[in-house]
Structures are given as structure tokens and as C-alpha cells.
Design an enzyme around this catalytic site. Structure first.
Site, PDB file in Angstrom:
ATOM      1  NE  ARG A   1      -3.308  -9.776   0.431  1.00 33.02           N
ATOM      2  CZ  ARG A   1      -2.164  -9.280   0.495  1.00 33.02           C
ATOM      3  NH1 ARG A   1      -1.048  -9.899   1.041  1.00 33.02           N
ATOM      4  NH2 ARG A   1      -1.996  -7.907   0.365  1.00 33.02           N
TER       5      ARG A   1
ATOM      6  CG  ASP B   1      -5.569  -7.141   2.096  1.00 34.81           C
ATOM      7  OD1 ASP B   1      -6.592  -7.308   1.365  1.00 34.81           O
ATOM      8  OD2 ASP B   1      -4.704  -6.180   1.584  1.00 34.81           O
TER       9      ASP B   1
ATOM     10  CD  GLN C   1      -8.342  -1.095  -3.436  1.00 42.19           C
ATOM     11  OE1 GLN C   1      -9.398  -1.118  -4.097  1.00 42.19           O
ATOM     12  NE2 GLN C   1      -7.355  -2.088  -3.373  1.00 42.19           N
TER      13      GLN C   1
ATOM     14  CB  SER D   1      -0.906  -0.036   1.256  1.00 47.74           C
ATOM     15  OG  SER D   1      -1.845  -1.097   1.097  1.00 47.74           O
TER      16      SER D   1
ATOM     17  CE  LYS E   1     -10.661  -6.544  -0.037  1.00 56.99           C
ATOM     18  NZ  LYS E   1     -10.078  -5.344  -0.030  1.00 56.99           N
TER      19      LYS E   1
ATOM     20  NE  ARG F   1      -7.650 -12.244  -1.371  1.00 57.94           N
ATOM     21  CZ  ARG F   1      -7.162 -11.367  -1.248  1.00 57.94           C
ATOM     22  NH1 ARG F   1      -7.239 -10.252  -0.213  1.00 57.94           N
ATOM     23  NH2 ARG F   1      -6.061 -10.832  -2.159  1.00 57.94           N
TER      24      ARG F   1
HETATM   25  C1  S3P Z   1      -5.647  -1.402  -0.028  1.00 53.69           C
HETATM   26  C2  S3P Z   1      -6.933  -1.519   0.336  1.00 53.69           C
HETATM   27  C3  S3P Z   1      -7.625  -2.599   0.747  1.00 53.69           C
HETATM   28  C4  S3P Z   1      -6.697  -3.760   0.402  1.00 53.69           C
HETATM   29  C5  S3P Z   1      -5.831  -3.825  -0.582  1.00 53.69           C
HETATM   30  C6  S3P Z   1      -4.812  -2.749  -0.464  1.00 53.69           C
HETATM   31  C7  S3P Z   1      -4.829  -0.100  -0.128  1.00 53.69           C
HETATM   32  O1  S3P Z   1      -8.751  -2.806  -0.361  1.00 53.69           O
HETATM   33  O2  S3P Z   1      -7.557  -5.021   0.298  1.00 53.69           O
HETATM   34  O3  S3P Z   1      -5.096  -5.071  -0.771  1.00 53.69           O
HETATM   35  O4  S3P Z   1      -3.717   0.037  -0.339  1.00 53.69           O
HETATM   36  O5  S3P Z   1      -5.569   1.103  -0.156  1.00 53.69           O
HETATM   37  P1  S3P Z   1      -9.923  -2.071  -0.315  1.00 53.69           P
HETATM   38  O6  S3P Z   1      -9.744  -0.566  -0.090  1.00 53.69           O
HETATM   39  O7  S3P Z   1     -10.745  -2.344  -1.388  1.00 53.69           O
HETATM   40  O8  S3P Z   1     -10.616  -2.746   1.068  1.00 53.69           O
END
Ligand code: S3P
Length: 449
Positions: free
Chosen positions: A402, A326, A176, A29, A353, A357
């Protein structure tokens, strides 16, 4: 990249105890955000410890396509010469974000308030994932999206020529979505406000501040409110990327379920928006000590000493879901090796995802002889206790790194070996997984065809 390449079947077998030090790679991230914020800044951002997984490499390529100069200087060491907020150029070709939902959604956010048009695509997994969750709020700024049915990629986004600021409450707990709105808000005049009912990972907020944006955060009864002042001049920074707790989860969980294991995983983030798995494991009876707490790259970290443990199933509080979203696949593996049932509720986001999952874990665990129950928002695993999982199956990974790593970890503790049909997606987030696990003594191998 969207090709996703040839499938690599892999197999894991139980064997020696895991011993040694597991130095996991940089946080995915934070790596995406370091490149993106560097591209939106004036001057040269230097990044160390960048995760060089395919997801992040695809974001680096995308930033070049929007006009930033992105150069690899050495292992994990990158420099980004940015174009400044509002300075993105129109890309000459389609932007291929490969397997990365984070990459595509964040990049859509940062171009949505510039008068340019870009078309995005990705691999077969990413092309199934919903983009409406970002294009709906981006439309409020004035951007227009034209994609496949259900808001799927490939999709063209026409950025707003005269963006307006937005006030938006995220309908799903998603960092996100929050980040896409904040990044779009950078090039809108006035104040953009995002409200999230449940706090999600806060790297965008922390890093935006670090790059010089003005951001106020308030915890209100209706959730966390984030206020961003638009059109700042972001200034280039040095970013030291801390290690990824979501990658640390795999050696940590492997050590907990392989008898006599004792490993050290240094520098694991204890950011409260990311550490739900470790809290959960301790509640299950895990022997984890959190040594030498300190700060690295602006994140609270600790060294985790992890020893094999006899675990018991628990109810994971749904409010914790966002802080470990995750990690549910590998938690489901640990749950299979615990005594009693582990109940994971409030996890419907797992269905959108890299794969569904809940379904991928449920089918794979069943194939390995573990009883599970699921509904739209829940996964329940009936644990068989330490050494109790039969294994002896091939699990489908559905282009999901994963899922692949989770079943390989289970194979280290099951009676019979466990295969995965395709371990190639592991390279999106944890290219050193095989070498790192082998260094601890794990028996994980590619299946020769
Ligand atoms: C992430 C947010 C998460 C996570 C992803 C990384 C990020 O997704 O599952 O692996 O870096 O902002 P979501 O925002 O869809 O929950």
C-alpha cells in the site's frame, strides 16, 4: 512467500486525465476467509472472484498443508474440499505465510484448538510484526506459542488437546485478533465470546453465519459482543467474492487528484466496517456518486463514479479509523493535494502493518516536498492544493504494497515524477494494478536497470 524476490523500482509521472472503468480484483479479507472456512467445512466450497494475489495464494497453500484439497479451476474460480471443524492434520513442514498478517493470524486461530503443532514464518516484513496479540488469547484456549523475542515469527504453535471456551475483550481494534479468537472458538466446546470496543471489519462473522455457525451479535455500551456456539458442523458454500474497497481506493484517489479525470469503479463494497475512506473523501469535497446500490456476495456494493475534485483538508474522526485502517496511506496522498491540513488521529495501529505506515508516509511525503507532523498515534499532512506537490523523489516502500501504490498515485499528480524503490509487494494484494492503471491512462512504469 517469504523470499519476497527481487526489488522492482517503479516510476509514476503526471500526464493525461484518467478515464474509463476500473474493475478492481476480489476482496483480500474475504478471499482469505473463503479458503479458510472452506477448509473447515464438510463438502466442496466453490469460490468465484477469488483474489489471486500472493497473500491469498499463500493461504491456499497453507490450507493444503493442513489437509484440505484446494484446487484452482480457472481465473478466480477455486474449489476447496474441507476437513471439517477440528479436522486439521498436522502439517509436515513450516507454514510460510509470506507477507500476510491476516493469513498467519487467522490460520493460527483455526489450528489453536486442535491437538497438532505447526511452525509459522513469513517474509522480512511479517517476521517483524507482533503475534502476541493473537497468541495471548489463544493461550486462554490452552494453546502454547514459542516464538522469537517480542512474539515474532518464526513461531511454533502447539494446539490445545482439550480446549476450553474463552471470553475475550480485544485490547486493540483488530479484525485479525477478533477472527483468530472466533476461529479458535469453533473447535472449543460451549460458547466463545469476543467483545470489541470499536467495531472492525465483520467478514468473519458474516461468513461464519453463511457457513452455518451459530453466532449472536449485540451492540452494548462497552462495545460489540459476539457470541459463538462451539463445535458446529460447517457446511460447504458457494462464495462470490465482491471487489476489494481497499484496492478500489487507489484508482478512486488517483482520479480525484489528476485534473479532468472521470472514472467508474464498479461494485465497491459499502459495508460500513470498510467504507470510511469514501465518507472521508466526500467530506473533503470529493465528487463521487454512489450509483446502483445493490448486494453482491452478501456485501452491500455500489458503482463509484469519480471525477477530479478540488479538495480541502479535514479532521478525520478517530472513531472512523477501524473502517478505513488500510486506506490512510492513500488518504495521506490525497491530503497532500488538498487545500489546508488533514489531521488523522487514533491511527497507532498503522505502526504495526506491513510497515510502520505513519513513518513510511511521513518520510516519503517529506521527500516529495510535503510538510507533515506525526506522533505515536497521529499523522498530520499540510496540503499544497491541486497540482502543488513538488515530487521528484524516490520513496522507500519497506515491503509494503500500500505504500508502493500510494506513492505511485501521488506521482500521477506531482510536478516531477515520483519513484518507489520496490513495487514488487504490490503483487501481494493487487497483481493487476499496473495494467488497470495503464488502462485508465496513467503513466506508471518499471524502471529499467
Ligand atoms: C484484516 C484486518 C486488518 C487489515 C488487514 C486485513 C482482515 O488488520 O489491516 O489488511 O482481513 O482481518 P488488523 O486486524 O490488524 O487491523
Amino acid at each position: 512467500m517469504s523470499g519476497h524476490g527481487e526489488a522492482i523500482a517503479m516510476v509514476a509521472r503526471s500526464g493525461a486525465a484518467l478515464r474509463g472503468v476500473a474493475e478492481v480484483p476480489g476482496d483480500k479479507s474475504i478471499s482469505h476467509r473463503a479458503l479458510i472456512l472452506g477448509a473447515l467445512s464438510v463438502g466442496e466450497t466453490r469460490v468465484s472472484g477469488l483474489l489471486e494475489g500472493q497473500d491469498v495464494l499463500d493461504t491456499a497453500r497453507a490450507m493444503r498443508a493442513f489437509g484440505a484439497e484446494v484446487v484452482r479451476q480457472g481465473p478466480g474460480a477455486w474449489s476447496v474440499r474441507g476437513v471439517g471443524v477440528g479436522g486439521f492434520a498436522e502439517p509436515a513442514d513450516v507454514i510460510d505465510c509470506g507477507n500476510s498478517g491476516t493469513g498467519v493470524r487467522l490460520i493460527m486461530g483455526c489450528m489453536a484448538t486442535s491437538p497438532i503443532t505447526a511452525t509459522f514464518t513469513g517474509d522480512a516484513s511479517l517476521r517483524k510484526r507482533p503475534m502476541g496479540r493473537v497468541t495471548v488469547p489463544l493461550a486462554l484456549f490452552g494453546a502454547e506459542a514459542y516464538g522469537r523475542r517480542g512474539g515474532r515469527l518464526p513461531m511454533t504453535l502447539v494446539g490445545a488437546a482439550d480446549p476450553v471456551p474463552v471470553r475475550y475483550t480485544t485490547p486493540v481494534p483488530s479484525a485479525q485478533v477478533k477472527s483468530a479468537v472466533l476461529l479458535a472458538g469453533l473447535n472449543a466446546p460451549g460458547e466463545t465470546v469476543v467483545i470489541e470496543r470499536e467495531p472492525t471489519r465483520d467478514h468473519t462473522e458474516r461468513m461464519l453465519r453463511g457457513f452455518g455457525a451459530q453466532l449472536e451479535i449485540e451492540d452494548l455500551p462497552e462495545g460489540r459482543l459476539i457470541r459463538l456456539r462451539g463445535q458446529p458442523e460447517l457446511r460447504a458454500q458457494s462464495v462470490a467474492v465482491p471487489r476489494d474497497p481497499s484496492s478500489a481506493a487507489f484508482p478512486v484517489c488517483a482520479a480525484l487528484i489528476v485534473p479532468k479525470s472521470d472514472i467508474l469503479v464498479p461494485g465497491v463494497s459499502q459495508n460500513p466496517t470498510r467504507n470510511g475512506l469514501f465518507t472521508t473523501l466526500v467530506e473533503m469535497g470529493a465528487d463521487i456518486s454512489f450509483e446502483t446500490p445493490r448486494e453482491e456476495g452478501g456485501e452491500p456494493v455500489a458503482d463509484l463514479r469519480v471525477r477530479f475534485s478540488n479538495l480541502r483538508g479535514i479532521e478525520v474522526p478517530p472513531r472512523r479509523a477501524a473502517s478505513m485502517i488500510d486506506e490512510y496511506p492513500v488518504l495521506a496522498v490525497v491530503a497532500a493535494c488538498a487545500e489546508g491540513r488533514t489531521v488523522m488521529r487514533g491511527v497507532r495501529e498503522l505502526r504495526v502493518k506491513e510497515s510502520d505506515r505513519i513513518d513510511a508516509m511521513a518520510r516519503g511525503l517529506e521527500a516529495c516536498g510535503v510538510r507533515v507532523e506525526e506522533d505515536e498515534d497521529t499523522l498530520i499532512v499540510y496540503g499544497l492544493g491541486a497540482g502543488g506537490v513538488p515530487g521528484g523523489a524516490t520513496c522507500a516502500t519497506h515491503i509494503d504494497h500500500r505504500i508502493a501504490m500510494s506513492f505511485l498515485v501521488l506521482g500521477l499528480a506531482s510536478k516531477l515524477p515520483i519513484r518507489v524503490d520496490d513495487g514488487s509487494p504490490i503483487a501481494t494484494s493487487f497483481p493487476a494494478f499496473e495494467a488497470l492503471m495503464a488502462g485508465l491512462g496513467a503513466d506508471i512504469a518499471r524502471v529499467q536497470r
